[in-house]
Design a protein around this motif. Structure first.
Motif, PDB file in Angstrom:
ATOM      1  N   THR A 202       0.856  -1.181   0.000  1.00 28.57           N
ATOM      2  CA  THR A 202       0.000   0.000   0.000  1.00 28.57           C
ATOM      3  C   THR A 202       0.891   1.229   0.000  1.00 28.57           C
ATOM      4  O   THR A 202       1.687   1.422   0.928  1.00 28.57           O
TER       5      THR A 202
ATOM      6  N   ALA B  27       2.391   4.534   0.678  1.00 28.41           N
ATOM      7  CA  ALA B  27       2.259   5.460   1.800  1.00 28.41           C
ATOM      8  C   ALA B  27       3.515   6.315   1.859  1.00 28.41           C
ATOM      9  O   ALA B  27       4.635   5.781   1.775  1.00 28.41           O
ATOM     10  N   GLN B  28       3.335   7.580   2.009  1.00 26.58           N
ATOM     11  CA  GLN B  28       4.458   8.510   2.007  1.00 26.58           C
ATOM     12  C   GLN B  28       5.519   8.121   3.034  1.00 26.58           C
ATOM     13  O   GLN B  28       6.720   8.226   2.772  1.00 26.58           O
TER      14      GLN B  28
ATOM     15  N   LYS C 180       6.459   5.285   3.931  1.00 28.90           N
ATOM     16  CA  LYS C 180       7.204   4.067   3.599  1.00 28.90           C
ATOM     17  C   LYS C 180       8.023   4.234   2.318  1.00 28.90           C
ATOM     18  O   LYS C 180       8.590   3.258   1.810  1.00 28.90           O
TER      19      LYS C 180
ATOM     20  N   TYR D  51       4.071  14.271   0.916  1.00 29.65           N
ATOM     21  CA  TYR D  51       2.833  13.645   0.441  1.00 29.65           C
ATOM     22  C   TYR D  51       3.152  12.777  -0.761  1.00 29.65           C
ATOM     23  O   TYR D  51       4.260  12.829  -1.317  1.00 29.65           O
TER      24      TYR D  51
ATOM     25  N   TYR E 263      -0.447   9.140  -4.824  1.00 31.58           N
ATOM     26  CA  TYR E 263      -1.110   7.837  -4.855  1.00 31.58           C
ATOM     27  C   TYR E 263      -1.283   7.254  -3.448  1.00 31.58           C
ATOM     28  O   TYR E 263      -1.379   6.042  -3.284  1.00 31.58           O
ATOM     29  N   GLU E 264      -1.312   8.124  -2.443  1.00 30.44           N
ATOM     30  CA  GLU E 264      -1.406   7.693  -1.054  1.00 30.44           C
ATOM     31  C   GLU E 264      -2.568   6.711  -0.866  1.00 30.44           C
ATOM     32  O   GLU E 264      -3.689   6.935  -1.330  1.00 30.44           O
ATOM     33  N   ASN E 265      -2.253   5.601  -0.196  1.00 28.64           N
ATOM     34  CA  ASN E 265      -3.206   4.539   0.148  1.00 28.64           C
ATOM     35  C   ASN E 265      -3.657   3.712  -1.053  1.00 28.64           C
ATOM     36  O   ASN E 265      -4.578   2.898  -0.922  1.00 28.64           O
ATOM     37  N   ARG E 266      -3.007   3.866  -2.199  1.00 34.06           N
ATOM     38  CA  ARG E 266      -3.329   3.011  -3.340  1.00 34.06           C
ATOM     39  C   ARG E 266      -2.628   1.666  -3.166  1.00 34.06           C
ATOM     40  O   ARG E 266      -1.420   1.610  -2.910  1.00 34.06           O
ATOM     41  N   ASP E 267      -3.371   0.590  -3.303  1.00 43.35           N
ATOM     42  CA  ASP E 267      -2.806  -0.750  -3.211  1.00 43.35           C
ATOM     43  C   ASP E 267      -2.212  -1.148  -4.555  1.00 43.35           C
ATOM     44  O   ASP E 267      -2.846  -0.964  -5.602  1.00 43.35           O
TER      45      ASP E 267
ATOM     46  N   ARG F  66       8.613  -2.931   3.388  1.00 45.69           N
ATOM     47  CA  ARG F  66       8.911  -1.972   2.326  1.00 45.69           C
ATOM     48  C   ARG F  66      10.279  -2.262   1.727  1.00 45.69           C
ATOM     49  O   ARG F  66      11.046  -3.081   2.248  1.00 45.69           O
TER      50      ARG F  66
END
Length: 462
Positions: A401, A403-404, A406, A413, A416-420, A442
């Motif tokens: 997923t 996440a900025q 990681k 920011y 694509y934050e929280n895009r799987d 990660r």
């Protein structure tokens, strides 16, 4: 130093097969079945893909823009690249007033010295096209190892058509390539004035101010000049279905025109600009995000070969403190750009290959093989004997997923934050040296800043 990668699916632009890959002293020396088990490092790649390292030919590291700087320097930017499976970047060197091409290259190379984690090259961007600068193009192609030159058809530092003709003729003669940021500045100026008069200054109106026709007209004009001069042309960050239609039209007429696009123009659309609390500013970039119809058209262009290259236009500015540094009441004052260098490969695999929009082989082509060929990176871009051992062992089933916190890009920011995503690099090698690997949840950098080298590119021949 020897490296043996065992039993993975070796992916090329034309096909895939299971094999071992042996590298020595940074070069691939053998590909075959059961090459033994003797090497300084042996990697079990069964069930994994063995990919050529991705090449990102459109980055802006340490770039001054709109009163600030892109926040990734050569250290943080190339560490992020490595963690995303990008093993070569071609960064833009934006010429300063009064500089020669050589002086500009020296300035950027000094910033990179001892910092780069993967290999890099530079595109000179011509913004002060004095006669002696045009004359220097030959040296840049034949001596400096930088045969591609960016020009802007927009902004205060744009070049006029006469200069474009001169550059097209000079690059045709010596084996170079002109890259064009294609937008019509007069359409944009007209729209800016109109929207300001109407009080429409929220981030959403950034997209309205740069309509598809601004790109379409500029692509056509640049293509006609390429046709007139008999030269080749490369459209950077193509964003609209109308612009793509012009590329296809001129390619069908035999004009040597290439196009790149970026993940944002495949996966995001103008609705992002409506995000609340100034959130739309995160997506202010030029050209802007378009419609879902343009998203679909560009996926089709990749599949059909009308778009040959994937890049990122990586140019990060913090949402807090940079995107709002000139206030929140005028889209024209928002620094343009977004991060992307670390998510290029995972996004294209997950959203392109896994969904069936493009093949695995096409992914390798547009991320590595075509890019290397178009830009003269003769030792990059493919899993082949004699090429650099820039290799990504890629787990196609790995879930992640985005996440900025990681990622490694120096920005607060991610678009694509929280895009799987499905598929992530397992191990990344740059010239046979391990530079990144999956650890816990990660990809982590395990290389050494300074490992990367400046790569001289070869002249481009027909």
């Amino acid at each position: 130093m020897s490296l043996l990668i065992k039993g993975g699916l070796v992916v090329t632009a034309t096909g895939s097969y299971v094999a071992d890959v042996l590298a020595e002293n940074g070069k691939i020396v053998a590909i075959g079945v059961d090459l033994g088990n003797t090497a300084d490092e042996v990697v079990d790649a069964r069930g994994k893909y063995v990919l050529p390292g991705a090449i990102d030919p459109h980055t802006h590291l340490c770039m001054p823009f709109m009163g600030t700087y892109a926040q990734d320097d050569y250290k943080s930017g190339t560490i992020a690249a490595a963690c995303g499976g990008v093993t070569t970047v071609i960064d833009f060197q934006i010429q300063q007033k009064g500089e020669s091409i050589r002086q500009g290259l020296n300035r950027k190379m000094a910033l990179a010295e001892g910092m780069v984690a993967v290999d890099y090259s530079l595109h000179p961007a011509i913004t002060d096209p004095r006669p002696e600068v045009i004359d220097e193009v030959k040296q840049a192609i034949l001596e400096y190892g930088t045969p591609s030159f960016k020009i802007f058809m927009v902004y205060d530092f744009r070049v006029d058509d006469a200069t474009m003709i001169k550059l097209l003729e000079r690059t045709r003669k010596h084996g170079g390539l002109v890259q064009v940021h294609a937008e019509n500045p007069h359409i944009i100026q007209h729209m800016n004035e109109k929207l300001e008069h109407e009080g429409k200054l929220a981030p959403y109106y950034h997209a309205v101010s740069r309509p598809n026709i601004a790109e379409e007209e500029a692509v056509e004009r640049a293509a006609r000049l390429a046709e007139f001069t008999g030269s080749r042309l490369y459209i950077v960050h193509l964003s609209s279905r109308e612009g793509l239609a012009k590329v296809k039209e001129f390619r069908s007429r035999g004009i040597d025109i290439y196009a790149e696009t970026c993940p944002q123009y495949l996966l995001l659309d103008e609705e992002c600009y409506k995000e609340a609390d100034f959130g739309g500013a995160k997506y202010v970039m030029s050209p802007p995000l378009r419609t879902r119809e343009s998203n679909a058209a560009l996926w089709g262009g990749l599949k059909a070969g009308d778009v040959q290259v994937m890049a990122t236009d990586h140019c990060p500015f913090d949402f807090n403190g940079k995107k709002d540094m000139f206030g929140k009441d005028d889209y024209k004052k928002i620094p343009n750009g977004a991060p992307g260098i670390e998510t290029l490969l995972p996004l294209l695999h997950s959203e392109g290959v896994v969904t069936g929009k493009i093949s695995l082989e096409k992914m390798v082509d547009v991320l590595a093989t075509s890019t290397a060929r178009i830009f003269g990176l003769k030792d990059k871009g493919a899993i082949e004997v004699g090429k650099d051992a820039d290799i990504v062992v890629f787990d196609p089933a790995r879930k992640f997923t985005i996440a900025q916190d990681k990622l490694h890009m120096n920005v607060d920011y991610n678009p694509y934050e929280n895009r799987d995503v499905t598929g992530m690099p397992e191990v990344v090698f740059s010239r046979g040296q391990r530079v990144a690997e999956w650890q816990n949840d990660r990809v982590e950098f395990v290389g050494v800043p300074g490992h990367g080298r400046f790569v001289k590119r070869v002249p481009l021949r027909d």
